[in-house]
Scaffold this motif. Sequence first.
Motif, PDB file in Angstrom:
ATOM      1  N   ALA A   1     -70.390  46.663 -15.353  1.00  0.00           N
ATOM      2  CA  ALA A   1     -70.552  45.725 -16.321  1.00  0.00           C
ATOM      3  C   ALA A   1     -68.996  45.053 -16.210  1.00  0.00           C
ATOM      4  CB  ALA A   1     -71.025  46.666 -17.791  1.00  0.00           C
ATOM      5  N   VAL A   2     -69.496  43.569 -16.650  1.00  0.00           N
ATOM      6  CA  VAL A   2     -68.338  43.005 -16.935  1.00  0.00           C
ATOM      7  C   VAL A   2     -68.892  42.427 -18.438  1.00  0.00           C
ATOM      8  CG1 VAL A   2     -67.330  40.099 -16.637  1.00  0.00           C
ATOM      9  CG2 VAL A   2     -68.359  42.035 -14.835  1.00  0.00           C
ATOM     10  N   ALA A   3     -67.701  42.844 -18.860  1.00  0.00           N
ATOM     11  CA  ALA A   3     -67.827  42.224 -20.678  1.00  0.00           C
ATOM     12  C   ALA A   3     -66.578  41.169 -21.242  1.00  0.00           C
ATOM     13  CB  ALA A   3     -67.437  43.535 -21.680  1.00  0.00           C
ATOM     14  N   ASP A   4     -67.304  40.073 -21.081  1.00  0.00           N
ATOM     15  CA  ASP A   4     -66.017  38.817 -21.817  1.00  0.00           C
ATOM     16  C   ASP A   4     -65.939  38.766 -23.313  1.00  0.00           C
ATOM     17  OD1 ASP A   4     -64.932  36.371 -22.009  1.00  0.00           O
ATOM     18  OD2 ASP A   4     -65.859  35.448 -20.758  1.00  0.00           O
ATOM     19  N   TYR A   5     -65.105  39.513 -23.786  1.00  0.00           N
ATOM     20  CA  TYR A   5     -65.449  38.758 -25.039  1.00  0.00           C
ATOM     21  C   TYR A   5     -63.839  37.786 -25.677  1.00  0.00           C
ATOM     22  CZ  TYR A   5     -67.486  43.952 -25.573  1.00  0.00           C
ATOM     23  OH  TYR A   5     -68.292  44.848 -26.450  1.00  0.00           O
ATOM     24  N   GLY A   6     -64.041  37.092 -25.003  1.00  0.00           N
ATOM     25  CA  GLY A   6     -62.954  35.836 -25.321  1.00  0.00           C
ATOM     26  C   GLY A   6     -61.539  35.530 -24.756  1.00  0.00           C
ATOM     27  N   ALA A   7     -61.780  36.510 -26.006  1.00  0.00           N
ATOM     28  CA  ALA A   7     -59.870  37.489 -25.748  1.00  0.00           C
ATOM     29  C   ALA A   7     -59.239  37.897 -24.881  1.00  0.00           C
ATOM     30  CB  ALA A   7     -59.343  37.574 -26.919  1.00  0.00           C
ATOM     31  N   PHE A   8     -60.441  38.965 -24.602  1.00  0.00           N
ATOM     32  CA  PHE A   8     -59.962  40.393 -23.292  1.00  0.00           C
ATOM     33  C   PHE A   8     -60.972  40.170 -23.162  1.00  0.00           C
ATOM     34  CE2 PHE A   8     -61.291  41.665 -27.775  1.00  0.00           C
ATOM     35  CZ  PHE A   8     -62.256  42.449 -26.639  1.00  0.00           C
ATOM     36  N   ARG A   9     -61.093  40.889 -21.829  1.00  0.00           N
ATOM     37  CA  ARG A   9     -62.399  40.980 -20.624  1.00  0.00           C
ATOM     38  C   ARG A   9     -62.225  42.557 -20.356  1.00  0.00           C
ATOM     39  NH1 ARG A   9     -60.757  35.760 -19.745  1.00  0.00           N
ATOM     40  NH2 ARG A   9     -62.320  34.591 -19.493  1.00  0.00           N
ATOM     41  N   CYS A  10     -63.101  43.266 -19.822  1.00  0.00           N
ATOM     42  CA  CYS A  10     -63.637  45.083 -19.731  1.00  0.00           C
ATOM     43  C   CYS A  10     -64.377  44.701 -18.805  1.00  0.00           C
ATOM     44  CB  CYS A  10     -63.598  45.711 -21.165  1.00  0.00           C
ATOM     45  SG  CYS A  10     -63.040  45.364 -22.221  1.00  0.00           S
ATOM     46  N   ARG A  11     -63.905  45.637 -17.759  1.00  0.00           N
ATOM     47  CA  ARG A  11     -65.578  46.106 -16.728  1.00  0.00           C
ATOM     48  C   ARG A  11     -65.362  47.784 -16.874  1.00  0.00           C
ATOM     49  NH1 ARG A  11     -67.334  44.349 -12.472  1.00  0.00           N
ATOM     50  NH2 ARG A  11     -65.841  42.496 -12.105  1.00  0.00           N
ATOM     51  N   GLY A  12     -66.904  47.396 -17.129  1.00  0.00           N
ATOM     52  CA  GLY A  12     -67.600  48.871 -16.906  1.00  0.00           C
ATOM     53  C   GLY A  12     -67.232  49.868 -18.968  1.00  0.00           C
ATOM     54  N   GLY A  13     -67.862  50.809 -18.722  1.00  0.00           N
ATOM     55  CA  GLY A  13     -68.001  50.357 -19.747  1.00  0.00           C
ATOM     56  C   GLY A  13     -67.035  52.061 -20.366  1.00  0.00           C
TER      57      GLY A  13
END
Length: 166
Positions: free
Chosen positions: A39-51
């Motif tokens: 998964a790609v999660a873009d929180y604006g100030a940071f991004r994550c890949r995967g749960g």
Amino acid sequence: MATDDVRATAVAAELLARYCWAIDDEAYDDLRSLFLPDAVADYGAFRCRGGAEVADVMAELHRGLRATQHLLGSVSAKAEHDGRVRVRSQVRATLVARATGERGKPARLEVAASYRDLLLRTDLGWRIAERRVDGRWVDGDRTILPWFDRAQRSDGAAGAAQARGT
């Protein structure tokens, strides 16, 4: 509204409520399981890949907090022809620090944001495949989440915030 969209909204509301509860309960293993491994999660100030990364980052961000409460609302989902579900929702979070602020009370921050998610059905149930978070406004002790003001906003969120003067 089509029946498929009503069902999709119910599924989305349940999954996103589990997301909020996982953060508030510090149940990071549960949080990890709500996202696809890629998964790609873009929180604006940071991004994550995967749960796993989302859970690790959230655990770190919330480490200095005494309590959080994430209230989810305005969940609206659209079922796509290929089985994917696109979701929009709103969240308002109250974050209370362990340390005290002015007047000896715990420092506190109120945050409002919009979530835009893409959900996919897996053998284990519905999971978040993509997440975009647009910060709407923040009020309180900004030292609790100093990165929030640096968060990028989508054009829609920025335009709406400018119109409101936030």
